[in-house]
Write an enzyme that holds these catalytic residues in place. Sequence first.
Site, short mmCIF file in Angstrom:
data_model
loop_
_atom_site.label_atom_id
_atom_site.label_comp_id
_atom_site.label_asym_id
_atom_site.label_seq_id
_atom_site.Cartn_x
_atom_site.Cartn_y
_atom_site.Cartn_z
N LYS A 169 -2.43 6.97 13.71
CA LYS A 169 -3.85 6.66 13.78
C LYS A 169 -4.70 7.91 14.00
O LYS A 169 -5.85 8.00 13.55
CB LYS A 169 -4.10 5.61 14.88
CG LYS A 169 -3.49 4.25 14.54
CD LYS A 169 -4.08 3.70 13.24
CE LYS A 169 -3.57 2.34 12.87
NZ LYS A 169 -4.18 1.80 11.65
N VAL B 196 0.81 -1.23 0.00
CA VAL B 196 0.00 0.00 0.00
C VAL B 196 0.83 1.28 0.00
O VAL B 196 0.30 2.37 -0.18
CB VAL B 196 -0.98 0.06 1.20
CG1 VAL B 196 -2.02 -1.03 1.11
CG2 VAL B 196 -0.23 0.03 2.54
N THR C 28 -5.25 -10.38 17.16
CA THR C 28 -4.70 -10.59 15.81
C THR C 28 -3.17 -10.67 15.93
O THR C 28 -2.60 -10.27 16.95
CB THR C 28 -5.02 -9.41 14.84
OG1 THR C 28 -4.13 -8.32 15.16
CG2 THR C 28 -6.45 -8.95 14.89
N TYR D 285 2.86 5.24 16.68
CA TYR D 285 1.66 4.57 16.18
C TYR D 285 0.43 5.45 16.39
O TYR D 285 -0.40 5.61 15.48
CB TYR D 285 1.50 3.23 16.90
CG TYR D 285 0.29 2.42 16.52
CD1 TYR D 285 0.22 1.75 15.31
CD2 TYR D 285 -0.80 2.28 17.41
CE1 TYR D 285 -0.89 0.98 14.97
CE2 TYR D 285 -1.90 1.52 17.08
CZ TYR D 285 -1.95 0.87 15.86
OH TYR D 285 -3.06 0.12 15.53
P1 NAD Z 1 -2.42 -8.00 11.26
O1 NAD Z 1 -0.96 -7.90 11.45
O2 NAD Z 1 -3.11 -9.27 11.56
O3 NAD Z 1 -2.83 -7.55 9.80
C1 NAD Z 1 -2.23 -6.49 9.12
C2 NAD Z 1 -2.09 -6.88 7.67
O4 NAD Z 1 -1.52 -5.75 6.96
C3 NAD Z 1 -1.11 -8.06 7.46
O5 NAD Z 1 -1.73 -9.04 6.66
C4 NAD Z 1 0.08 -7.44 6.77
O6 NAD Z 1 0.73 -8.30 5.86
C5 NAD Z 1 -0.58 -6.26 6.05
N1 NAD Z 1 0.40 -5.25 5.69
C6 NAD Z 1 1.42 -4.76 6.45
N2 NAD Z 1 2.14 -3.89 5.73
C7 NAD Z 1 1.58 -3.81 4.50
C8 NAD Z 1 1.86 -3.08 3.33
N3 NAD Z 1 2.91 -2.25 3.26
N4 NAD Z 1 1.06 -3.23 2.25
C9 NAD Z 1 0.00 -4.08 2.30
N5 NAD Z 1 -0.30 -4.82 3.38
C10 NAD Z 1 0.47 -4.68 4.47
O7 NAD Z 1 -3.01 -6.84 12.18
P2 NAD Z 1 -4.52 -6.35 12.47
O8 NAD Z 1 -4.62 -6.22 13.93
O9 NAD Z 1 -5.50 -7.15 11.73
O10 NAD Z 1 -4.43 -4.87 11.87
C11 NAD Z 1 -5.32 -4.37 10.89
C12 NAD Z 1 -5.55 -2.90 11.17
O11 NAD Z 1 -6.23 -2.74 12.41
C13 NAD Z 1 -4.27 -2.08 11.29
O12 NAD Z 1 -4.42 -0.85 10.62
C14 NAD Z 1 -4.13 -1.88 12.79
O13 NAD Z 1 -3.39 -0.72 13.10
C15 NAD Z 1 -5.59 -1.77 13.19
N6 NAD Z 1 -5.86 -2.00 14.60
C16 NAD Z 1 -5.66 -3.20 15.17
C17 NAD Z 1 -5.96 -3.39 16.51
C18 NAD Z 1 -5.80 -4.70 17.21
O14 NAD Z 1 -5.95 -4.75 18.45
N7 NAD Z 1 -5.51 -5.78 16.51
C19 NAD Z 1 -6.43 -2.32 17.29
C20 NAD Z 1 -6.60 -1.09 16.67
C21 NAD Z 1 -6.33 -0.94 15.33
#
Ligand code: NAD
Length: 262
Positions: free
Chosen positions: A159, A64, A192, A155
């Site tokens: 966000k 991305v 996750t 981070y």
């Molecule tokens: P995750 O690590 O399971 O998934 C993230 C995905 O993004 C992975 O599949 C990874 O390969 C992909 N990714 C990373 N860099 C990339 C790039 N340059 N181009 C394309 N894909 C890329 O984590 P998640 O928890 O599912 O995170 C998803 C979103 O949710 C993120 O934006 C994260 O900040 C947000 N988030 C997660 C939580 C939580 O508690 N898990 C809380 C708040 C926000």
Amino acid sequence: MGRVSGKVALVTGGASGIGRGCAEVLAAEGAIVVVTDVQVPMGLEVVDGIKAAGGQAVFREQNVTSEDVWRDTIAAVDEQFGRLDILVNNAGIGIGGPITEMTLEDWRKQQAINVEGVFLGTKHALPLMRRGGGGSIINISSLAGLNGAPNLAAYCATKGAVRLFSKAVALECAGLRDGVRVNSVHPGIIETPIWDGISATTAAMGTGANRIDLDAVSAMATPLGVKGFPADIANGVLYLASDESRYVTGTELVIDGGMHAR
Ligand code: NAD
């Protein structure tokens, strides 16, 4: 008839965690889902799972952070499906640690994926969405985009940026009456693989453990007392993606077991 039947959706970071959950839920509700990620075998697995469950999905390798790759990705969606109705800008990473030890490289890496990825996706998806008469862009921010968190300043900065970027673009689109709605989603503690990386870089938030114990942290920090799962976020995303939210733009949907209310 599913809640997003006939719509074409693109989910970034769809190979894992929340993105995977969103892809599965949107497909189960009738959307054709383009799953993109840098992790190819895992992304292909997600698509195979969706197809096995009777849904429609394709996988495309996509980093991305590259504008050229975004151009190619949207052109490919246009060529294959002729429209794009839903964009879930979900790909993201978290690198923790005290701010005095945060390297500029790690700061920029988070900005590139978490912020520039959302900007580029929005920029390149909008023309195709507008050509189809509108659409819904859902940007995955975080509770860390609303509140600060120790050892997560870099981070949190990304966000928070996603939160206000979403509101600004929502107003821009509304002003143009282009039919595009833009909203942000703010997950709390969701189980996750992202926590593997955050745990490693925060030394499990000072506990000495290898991985943050999400059950223990959620019991303490979350009013509902438990952690969430990707489906909890995906169900919120589904609402924002569907026409049920036709009057909702520029809003922030917090899905965090009540943490923000404290
Ligand atoms: P995750 O690590 O399971 O998934 C993230 C995905 O993004 C992975 O599949 C990874 O390969 C992909 N990714 C990373 N860099 C990339 C790039 N340059 N181009 C394309 N894909 C890329 O984590 P998640 O928890 O599912 O995170 C998803 C979103 O949710 C993120 O934006 C994260 O900040 C947000 N988030 C997660 C939580 C939580 O508690 N898990 C809380 C708040 C926000």
